[in-house]
Motif scaffolding. Structure first.
Motif, short mmCIF file in Angstrom:
data_model
loop_
_atom_site.label_atom_id
_atom_site.label_comp_id
_atom_site.label_asym_id
_atom_site.label_seq_id
_atom_site.Cartn_x
_atom_site.Cartn_y
_atom_site.Cartn_z
N MET A 100 0.81 -1.21 0.00
CA MET A 100 0.00 0.00 0.00
C MET A 100 0.85 1.27 0.00
N ALA A 101 2.13 1.12 0.28
CA ALA A 101 3.04 2.27 0.22
C ALA A 101 3.01 2.92 -1.15
N TRP A 102 2.76 2.12 -2.18
CA TRP A 102 2.73 2.64 -3.56
C TRP A 102 1.33 2.64 -4.17
N THR A 103 0.43 1.86 -3.62
CA THR A 103 -0.92 1.81 -4.19
C THR A 103 -1.84 2.89 -3.63
N PHE A 104 -1.45 3.48 -2.48
CA PHE A 104 -2.30 4.48 -1.84
C PHE A 104 -1.52 5.72 -1.37
N PHE A 105 -0.43 5.50 -0.69
CA PHE A 105 0.30 6.63 -0.10
C PHE A 105 1.11 7.38 -1.15
N ASP A 106 1.51 8.61 -0.78
CA ASP A 106 2.35 9.42 -1.65
C ASP A 106 3.79 9.38 -1.13
N GLY A 107 4.66 10.17 -1.76
CA GLY A 107 6.07 10.11 -1.42
C GLY A 107 6.38 10.34 0.05
N GLN A 108 5.75 11.34 0.66
CA GLN A 108 6.04 11.66 2.05
C GLN A 108 5.41 10.66 3.01
N SER A 109 4.12 10.37 2.83
CA SER A 109 3.46 9.43 3.74
C SER A 109 4.03 8.03 3.60
N ALA B 137 -3.89 0.83 -10.79
CA ALA B 137 -2.72 0.16 -11.33
C ALA B 137 -1.78 1.18 -11.97
N LYS B 138 -2.34 2.12 -12.71
CA LYS B 138 -1.53 3.15 -13.34
C LYS B 138 -0.88 4.06 -12.30
N TYR B 139 -1.66 4.41 -11.27
CA TYR B 139 -1.12 5.24 -10.19
C TYR B 139 0.07 4.54 -9.55
N THR B 140 -0.10 3.26 -9.26
CA THR B 140 0.95 2.48 -8.60
C THR B 140 2.23 2.44 -9.43
N ILE B 141 2.10 2.14 -10.70
CA ILE B 141 3.28 2.06 -11.56
C ILE B 141 3.95 3.43 -11.71
N ASN B 142 3.15 4.47 -11.81
CA ASN B 142 3.72 5.82 -11.89
C ASN B 142 4.51 6.15 -10.63
N GLU B 143 3.96 5.80 -9.47
CA GLU B 143 4.65 6.06 -8.21
C GLU B 143 5.97 5.30 -8.15
N ILE B 144 5.94 4.04 -8.56
CA ILE B 144 7.15 3.21 -8.50
C ILE B 144 8.21 3.72 -9.47
N ILE B 145 7.81 4.05 -10.69
CA ILE B 145 8.77 4.54 -11.68
C ILE B 145 9.33 5.89 -11.26
N SER B 146 8.47 6.77 -10.75
CA SER B 146 8.92 8.08 -10.30
C SER B 146 9.92 7.95 -9.18
#
Length: 255
Positions: free
Chosen positions: A183-192, A231-240
């Motif tokens: 959930m660190a990448w599926t829900f939370f943002d960089g800081q949280s 799914a797109k949000y998660t992959i964007n977070e991981i790649i970023s």
């Protein structure tokens, strides 16, 4: 009260598992969790065992009903640490009963490779493959610990803006807890995300990222709009996040 009705035979073991283990866990956790009070039997009207649970007040988590996302991330992390501290004697090891949550991430390697092949025209699959390979190159070196198995917004309850309960322990078990941190990448943002992952070793963080990546890849083209968008949000977070890591490595090499 609430009623739990398995939608297929593969979910049947979860009913008896919850009946046996949730009372044990509940007595050792500070937050309310699912609490079964009775088990129903299969008959001509419904083909599977089923259960009745106590009702836990609260709303399903979404980003607009929490007061402080950093505080929420820290509270959820504290719950997971509390869960992991409970004695595991006789507890169910990861396996088919919980879709291998707690097992080594490589169990889903074939699914990831297939998904990457199918998505090669729209995703930077080379970069994603590197992230995945980094995740599966690590493993849990400590004794198995308790894990929920499906830490996701739909199973987290909120009251007055704060975490107030956790439900649906059907795929709980013991093993590597990395899956509980996807959930660190599926829900939370960089800081949280930092609050949620604080205190974890690098290998566990890598595997948690791998779990999030696996789920995002296999649901990227889901017919359910909300699932595909996540799914797109998660992959964007991981790649970023990975880009930031590569930039830091480049700066270090230049120095």
């Amino acid at each position: 009260m609430t009623v739990r009705l398995p939608s297929g035979e593969e979910y049947v073991p979860q009913v008896e598992k919850e009946m046996k283990w949730l009372p044990v866990l509940a007595g050792r956790l500070s937050l309310p969790i699912s609490s079964p009070v009775a088990q129903g039997k299969a008959d001509g009207l419904y083909p599977f065992p089923w259960s009745v649970n106590k009702y836990i007040p609260g709303e399903t988590l979404h980003k607009n009903n929490i007061l402080d996302i950093n505080q929420f991330a820290a509270a959820l992390a504290d719950f997971l640490k509390e869960l992991q501290s409970i004695d595991t004697k006789g507890a169910p090891l990861a396996g088919e009963h919980n879709f291998f949550r707690g097992a080594h991430l490589s169990v889903y390697n074939e699914q990831v490779m297939t998904a990457l092949q199918k998505l090669s025209d729209i995703l930077p699959t080379y970069k994603i493959r590197r992230i995945w390979e980094n995740a599966v190159s690590t493993k849990w070196e400590k004794p198995p610990v308790w894990l929920h198995g499906d830490i996701a917004p739909g199973n987290l309850l909120v009251e007055d803006g704060r975490l107030c309960g956790i439900i649906d322990f059907g795929i709980m078990g013991i093993g590597d807890p990395a899956c509980d941190y996807a959930m660190a990448w599926t829900f939370f943002d960089g800081q949280s995300r930092k609050y949620f992952l604080q205190g974890l070793d690098a290998g566990t963080v890598d595997r948690a990222r791998g779990w999030a990546l696996w789920k995002a890849l296999i649901t990227y083209r889901s017919s359910q709009t909300s699932v595909a968008e996540n799914a797109k949000y998660t992959i964007n977070e991981i790649i970023s996040e990975n880009k930031e890591s590569l930039q830091k490595e480049s700066r270090l090499e230049l120095r």
